[in-house]
Motif scaffolding. Structure first.
Motif, mmCIF file in Angstrom:
data_model
loop_
_atom_site.group_PDB
_atom_site.id
_atom_site.type_symbol
_atom_site.label_atom_id
_atom_site.label_comp_id
_atom_site.label_asym_id
_atom_site.label_seq_id
_atom_site.Cartn_x
_atom_site.Cartn_y
_atom_site.Cartn_z
ATOM 1 N N UNK A 1 0.829 -1.198 0.000
ATOM 2 C CA UNK A 1 0.000 0.000 0.000
ATOM 3 C C UNK A 1 0.861 1.244 0.000
ATOM 4 N N UNK A 2 0.220 2.396 -0.179
ATOM 5 C CA UNK A 2 0.965 3.653 -0.209
ATOM 6 C C UNK A 2 1.614 3.937 1.141
ATOM 7 N N UNK A 3 0.876 3.652 2.228
ATOM 8 C CA UNK A 3 1.436 3.871 3.574
ATOM 9 C C UNK A 3 2.620 2.940 3.836
ATOM 10 N N UNK A 4 2.474 1.680 3.429
ATOM 11 C CA UNK A 4 3.558 0.725 3.616
ATOM 12 C C UNK A 4 4.776 1.111 2.787
ATOM 13 N N UNK A 5 4.525 1.584 1.597
ATOM 14 C CA UNK A 5 5.613 2.019 0.727
ATOM 15 C C UNK A 5 6.363 3.200 1.329
ATOM 16 N N UNK A 6 5.598 4.124 1.921
ATOM 17 C CA UNK A 6 6.204 5.303 2.539
ATOM 18 C C UNK A 6 7.048 4.911 3.753
ATOM 19 N N UNK A 7 6.533 3.982 4.568
ATOM 20 C CA UNK A 7 7.278 3.525 5.737
ATOM 21 C C UNK A 7 8.552 2.792 5.321
ATOM 22 N N UNK A 8 8.453 2.008 4.246
ATOM 23 C CA UNK A 8 9.606 1.253 3.764
ATOM 24 C C UNK A 8 10.735 2.187 3.356
ATOM 25 N N UNK A 9 10.402 3.185 2.540
ATOM 26 C CA UNK A 9 11.438 4.092 2.068
ATOM 27 C C UNK A 9 11.916 5.034 3.165
ATOM 28 N N UNK B 1 16.417 6.607 6.687
ATOM 29 C CA UNK B 1 17.002 6.809 8.016
ATOM 30 C C UNK B 1 18.263 5.973 8.189
ATOM 31 N N UNK B 2 18.219 4.740 7.673
ATOM 32 C CA UNK B 2 19.402 3.880 7.745
ATOM 33 C C UNK B 2 20.541 4.486 6.941
ATOM 34 N N UNK B 3 20.229 5.030 5.781
ATOM 35 C CA UNK B 3 21.248 5.640 4.937
ATOM 36 C C UNK B 3 21.861 6.862 5.611
ATOM 37 N N UNK B 4 21.010 7.669 6.278
ATOM 38 C CA UNK B 4 21.511 8.838 7.005
ATOM 39 C C UNK B 4 22.434 8.408 8.142
ATOM 40 N N UNK B 5 22.027 7.372 8.867
ATOM 41 C CA UNK B 5 22.851 6.858 9.968
ATOM 42 C C UNK B 5 24.173 6.334 9.440
ATOM 43 N N UNK C 1 25.789 7.285 6.744
ATOM 44 C CA UNK C 1 26.629 8.403 6.316
ATOM 45 C C UNK C 1 27.177 9.189 7.512
ATOM 46 N N UNK C 2 26.409 9.244 8.584
ATOM 47 C CA UNK C 2 26.829 10.009 9.758
ATOM 48 C C UNK C 2 27.803 9.234 10.638
ATOM 49 N N UNK C 3 27.508 7.966 10.875
ATOM 50 C CA UNK C 3 28.262 7.182 11.849
ATOM 51 C C UNK C 3 29.310 6.255 11.240
ATOM 52 N N UNK C 4 29.102 5.821 10.010
ATOM 53 C CA UNK C 4 29.969 4.796 9.429
ATOM 54 C C UNK C 4 30.486 5.217 8.046
ATOM 55 N N UNK C 5 31.184 6.318 8.005
ATOM 56 C CA UNK C 5 31.703 6.811 6.738
ATOM 57 C C UNK C 5 32.717 5.858 6.118
ATOM 58 N N UNK C 6 33.354 5.052 6.936
ATOM 59 C CA UNK C 6 34.334 4.089 6.416
ATOM 60 C C UNK C 6 33.678 3.050 5.516
ATOM 61 N N UNK C 7 32.344 2.949 5.569
ATOM 62 C CA UNK C 7 31.634 1.979 4.741
ATOM 63 C C UNK C 7 31.391 2.469 3.322
ATOM 64 N N UNK C 8 31.693 3.728 3.049
ATOM 65 C CA UNK C 8 31.472 4.260 1.705
ATOM 66 C C UNK C 8 32.221 3.429 0.667
#
Length: 360
Positions: A2-10, A15-19, A21-28
């Motif tokens: 559903x649209x709500x599920x899709x929004x929650x998924x992305x 949020x994981x991507x932001x974390x 980039x902020x905490x684990x830059x060595x993973x780039x």
């Protein structure tokens, strides 16, 4: 979706991507697939550690001054928080810091009472001709008697002790397998079992309504991983209480096994001997606690081995052996050093251990 599920998924993935980039830059540009061996540490984690070390003056915890007391208090606070994290308290468990899970397992193997003396611990002979270094002054026997009033027990002769047993699941880490070499030096019986063997013995114990074993005689240790290092399989925590209550009392040595299975005749023949056994459980929780919770109120193993770097990455080289207070008597540590004793004498075979097991 559903649209709500899709929004929650992305939203979650953003949020994981932001974390990341902020905490684990060595993973780039990299993919890290070794979390089971050691998790990654975050940037904010390193900053917090640096801030704490630069803002506080930590001294030797065994000395007697302000900085020493700060270190000692901090260590006790950490012990309390560790037990709280595992849903327990210092009334039930004690935390012994080690260099890692492997060091915790080695410590237990070296200190477990594999050969319980039925006649009490023997004492080393007293040498009344002891002389202080760089001095010709002889120690008077009367003084030596007073100093030797608290001897540490030594290993009794094998003929005077009840032979213990080290039983371990075949799906164990190499560090657990290494424990059998130490157990063998103490003449302990060694048994490797499969999950099917455990299931057979657990079912057999239910059919026969066996009671908890008496707390004397030989001490037996059963080791299994909370989570397999090889395949990630999580083993039933109900094994802990069942084994402590004697479900493995009929386990026999590898020499008595046929085609990899336990024979009922051998199991029943072993029961007379089992009445003089007490079973303890070692839980290797290093792999489990990196991703899952461990509730020490739901199940109470006698010994739990963990590595903290598998939980939060940094600092490395630190783990713990968590010991149930009611099981401390199963440990007989021989070596001492540093601040693990209240006092010791070089010229005499005499020392006094610290009272709490975590300080020894």
């Amino acid at each position: 979706m559903t649209e709500d599920e899709n929004e929650k998924f992305w939203s979650y993935n953003k949020n994981v991507q932001k974390l990341r980039e902020k905490e684990f830059k060595a993973l780039n540009g990299a993919v890290y697939l070794d979390h089971a061996a050691s998790t990654l540490y975050g940037k904010s984690q390193l900053k917090a550690i640096q801030k704490d070390l630069t803002a506080n003056l930590y001294g030797n915890p065994h000395s007697r001054h302000t900085t020493s007391q700060l270190t000692a208090d901090t260590i006790e606070q950490v012990r309390f928080r560790i037990l709280k994290f595992f849903n327990s308290t210092p009334d039930t468990y004690s935390v012994i810091f080690t260099a890692g899970c492997t060091a915790a397992l080695k410590l237990l193997a070296e200190s477990f009472d594999w050969c319980s003396s039925n006649k009490g611990p023997s004492k080393s002979p007293r040498n009344h001709n002891c002389t202080y270094p760089h001095s010709s002054e002889r120690v008077e026997p009367a003084l030596q008697d007073r100093l030797l009033c608290r001897h540490q027990p030594h290993l009794s002769d094998s003929s005077e002790c009840s032979r213990g047993r080290f039983c371990y699941l075949n799906d164990n880490h190499t560090s657990v397998l290494g424990m059998r070499e130490i157990a063998r030096q103490y003449n302990a019986a060694i048994t490797c079992v499969r999950e099917s063997d455990i299931s057979f013995l657990l079912n057999d114990s239910l059919k026969n309504n066996r009671c908890p074993l008496v707390k004397n005689g030989s001490k037996c240790l059963f080791a299994f991983p909370a989570q397999s290092n090889f395949c990630g399989r999580k083993y039933p925590m109900e094994w802990v209480k069942r084994v402590q209550n004697g479900a493995l009392e009929a386990v026999t040595s590898d020499r008595d096994r046929a085609k990899g299975s336990f024979l009922p005749s051998k199991i029943y023949d072993a029961r007379s001997e089992s009445q003089h056994q007490q079973w303890y459980v070692l839980l290797d929780a290093a792999a489990l606690v990196g991703t899952s919770s461990l509730d020490l109120q739901q199940s109470e193993p006698d010994f739990i081995a963990i590595s903290f770097y598998k939980m939060f990455g940094f600092p490395t080289g630190i783990g713990a052996l968590i010991v149930r207070n009611s099981s401390i008597d199963a440990m007989r540590k021989t070596y001492f050093g540093g601040g693990t004793v209240k006092t010791s004498l070089a010229a005499l075979d005499f020392h006094i251990d610290r009272e709490h097991v975590a300080e020894r």
